[in-house]
Design an enzyme around this catalytic site. Structure first.
Site, PDB file in Angstrom:
ATOM      1  N   SER A 125       2.893  54.997  22.761  1.00 41.59           N
ATOM      2  CA  SER A 125       4.305  54.823  23.081  1.00 41.59           C
ATOM      3  C   SER A 125       4.914  53.874  22.066  1.00 41.59           C
ATOM      4  O   SER A 125       4.227  53.342  21.203  1.00 41.59           O
ATOM      5  CB  SER A 125       4.463  54.249  24.500  1.00 41.59           C
ATOM      6  OG  SER A 125       3.885  52.949  24.561  1.00 41.59           O
ATOM      7  N   LYS A 126       6.212  53.626  22.191  1.00 39.83           N
ATOM      8  CA  LYS A 126       6.884  52.764  21.214  1.00 39.83           C
ATOM      9  C   LYS A 126       6.304  51.359  21.200  1.00 39.83           C
ATOM     10  O   LYS A 126       6.251  50.708  20.166  1.00 39.83           O
ATOM     11  CB  LYS A 126       8.383  52.714  21.493  1.00 39.83           C
ATOM     12  CG  LYS A 126       9.121  53.962  21.035  1.00 39.83           C
ATOM     13  CD  LYS A 126      10.618  53.751  20.996  1.00 39.83           C
ATOM     14  CE  LYS A 126      11.324  54.963  20.398  1.00 39.83           C
ATOM     15  NZ  LYS A 126      12.780  54.777  20.298  1.00 39.83           N
ATOM     16  N   ARG A 127       5.842  50.897  22.344  1.00 43.94           N
ATOM     17  CA  ARG A 127       5.293  49.542  22.372  1.00 43.94           C
ATOM     18  C   ARG A 127       3.963  49.475  21.612  1.00 43.94           C
ATOM     19  O   ARG A 127       3.541  48.418  21.165  1.00 43.94           O
ATOM     20  CB  ARG A 127       5.106  49.057  23.813  1.00 43.94           C
ATOM     21  CG  ARG A 127       4.057  49.804  24.603  1.00 43.94           C
ATOM     22  CD  ARG A 127       4.061  49.396  26.072  1.00 43.94           C
ATOM     23  NE  ARG A 127       3.144  50.173  26.854  1.00 43.94           N
ATOM     24  CZ  ARG A 127       1.854  49.901  27.005  1.00 43.94           C
ATOM     25  NH1 ARG A 127       1.347  48.864  26.376  1.00 43.94           N
ATOM     26  NH2 ARG A 127       1.075  50.661  27.740  1.00 43.94           N
TER      27      ARG A 127
END
Length: 467
Positions: free
Chosen positions: A241-243
């Site tokens: 994911s973006k994190r």
């Protein structure tokens, strides 16, 4: 003579080129380039509601930055729609497809009844074997006449043989009732027409391969070599994911990672060649093979990325590194370097690139070059410029006026100066760093003096001594 290798990267232009897509493109590029084959780019823009020219441009720019050059023109899937329809109608004429007049309401009713009766919800059209004389004058879709018995085997170079019972495959629509082709047909026709020999893509497409293989077989076309690669996960093993770092490629460029480092790191995400971690493009092309791709999802790790990128910065020739640094400044909207600064960077690059993992780190190490007089020391460096230290700098300056501007002579003069004052050179280093760079942590004092030259060095020491 064996058939030339042809691979392709076929992204949908619905957003940026994400890191998973970039790795897929890289694997296809390495496989083709390492075998003297072709690497093609196709934009799968059949979904007109979600496809945008901006996304297409972002994908192409991302590939250009990564250095993944493709052969020939960029192909638009949407523009091949007439050819896709032609193939659907050919399958219809050959008896490998049929006209289906079932409405959406009828299909939905079939599935609801199947759920109620706890049987398969795969739609079985009543029109599959209907007498043509019973066909109404109404809109129809063209469906693939998939085999009902036996099994379809996907001979995958990464996943091994994947067997799917044919009674689990539906008669998929090839051409909608409005005459538009579906994605599943378009992919097969495009890959065939482009001469693609190896389909290397994410394993989220593995389920599609069985249905697509049926189209190849119905048309009597050679089935390509399948290679479905596991997706990329975050360090915690969860879907990226973006994190974790599931960002657009352009964001990695903006963060200052060198393209060669990104290629090296992405190649190692899910593929290995023995214990080799750091390698060149030439080595990657020579070594890359589908047998080296693992079955388990790769884990993205920023620390490993930074380590690999640091090694590439250190190994890159100075001129090439300066060129990429200037491209980084332009891409991120930062001011270009003046001719004078470029010249200073050229002479300092061997010093700057040591232990720098990104271009921002390299630029930070070069603050003594990018800063102009009078140098404004930061809070930590200013503590090294008290009254006593300023006096020392003032006293030192005349000793530098006539010394030969070589490392050996500078070391000799400064060490002698320190010894005469009953101290070590280390005690002089703090004030010198503050005066020359305005920082407490800098490259070697001698390296900075050699890069800056006699006049600039003495001027900065004089500014600090009288400041």
């Amino acid at each position: 003579m064996s058939q030339p290798i042809v691979t392709r990267f076929a992204p949908s232009p619905t957003g940026y080129l994400h890191i998973g897509g970039a790795r897929t493109a890289l694997f296809n590029w390495l496989y083709a380039r390492g075998r003297g084959g072709k690497f093609l780019l196709r934009i799968e823009d059949t979904d007109r509601s979600r496809s945008t020219p901006e996304a297409t441009e972002a994908i192409i720019k991302g590939m250009e930055w990564l250095g993944l050059d493709h052969d020939g023109e960029v192909i638009s899937q949407f523009e091949q729609a007439a050819r896709h329809a032609e193939v659907a109608n050919q399958m219809l004429a050959d008896g490998n497809a049929y006209k289906c007049f079932s409405t959406q309401e009828e299909i939905q009713a079939f599935r609801e009844e199947a759920r109620t009766e706890k049987r398969s919800t795969l739609f079985q059209s009543p029109w599959r074997d209907a007498d043509p004389s019973t066909q109404p004058d109404a809109p129809f879709a063209i469906r693939l006449k998939a085999p009902r018995e036996g099994q379809t085997v996907i001979r995958d170079q990464v996943q091994g043989d994947v067997t799917i019972r044919n009674d689990q495959l539906d008669d998929m629509i090839l051409l909608r009732s409005d005459g538009t082709p579906v994605y599943m047909l378009a992919v097969v026709v495009d890959d065939h027409d482009m001469g693609v020999t190896h389909v290397i893509r994410g394993d989220d497409h593995l389920n599609n391969a069985a249905r697509q293989q049926l189209v190849y077989q119905a048309m009597g076309w050679n089935v390509p070599v399948w290679a479905h690669i596991p997706l990329i996960h975050g360090p915690d093993g969860k879907k990226l994911s973006k994190r974790h770092g599931a960002l657009g490629v352009e964001e990695y460029q903006a963060m200052g990672y060198p393209a060669a480092g990104m290629r090296n790191y992405l190649a190692r995400l899910g593929w290995s060649h023995g214990d080799d971690e750091f390698f060149s493009d030439a080595q990657a092309k020579a070594w890359f093979d589908l047998s080296g791709i693992g079955k388990s999802p790769a884990r993205f790790d920023f620390k490993k990325l930074e380590n690999i990128c640091g090694q590439h910065i250190a190994a890159t020739e100075n001129a090439a590194l300066l060129h990429e640094l200037m491209a980084f400044l332009a891409a991120t909207g930062k001011p270009a370097l003046s001719d004078t600064k470029v010249s200073l960077f050229e002479s300092a690059m061997s010093v700057l690139k040591e232990r720098a993992k990104t271009f921002p780190e390299l630029i930070d190490k070069a603050s003594f070059i990018t800063s102009d007089r009078p140098i404004q020391p930061d809070e930590k460096a200013a503590k090294n410029l008290d009254v006593a230290s300023r006096g020392i700098l003032n006293e030192l300056t005349p000793h530098l006026q006539n010394v030969s501007w070589s490392r050996d002579d500078l070391e000799r003069v400064l060490n002698q100066f320190a010894e005469n004052r009953g101290t070590k050179f280390g005690k002089l280093a703090g004030p010198l760093r503050a005066a020359l760079a305005g920082r407490a942590a800098t490259p070697s004092v001698f390296d900075m003096m050699l890069v800056l030259g006699r006049d600039e060095t003495i001027a900065r020491l004089s500014d600090a001594a009288t400041g």
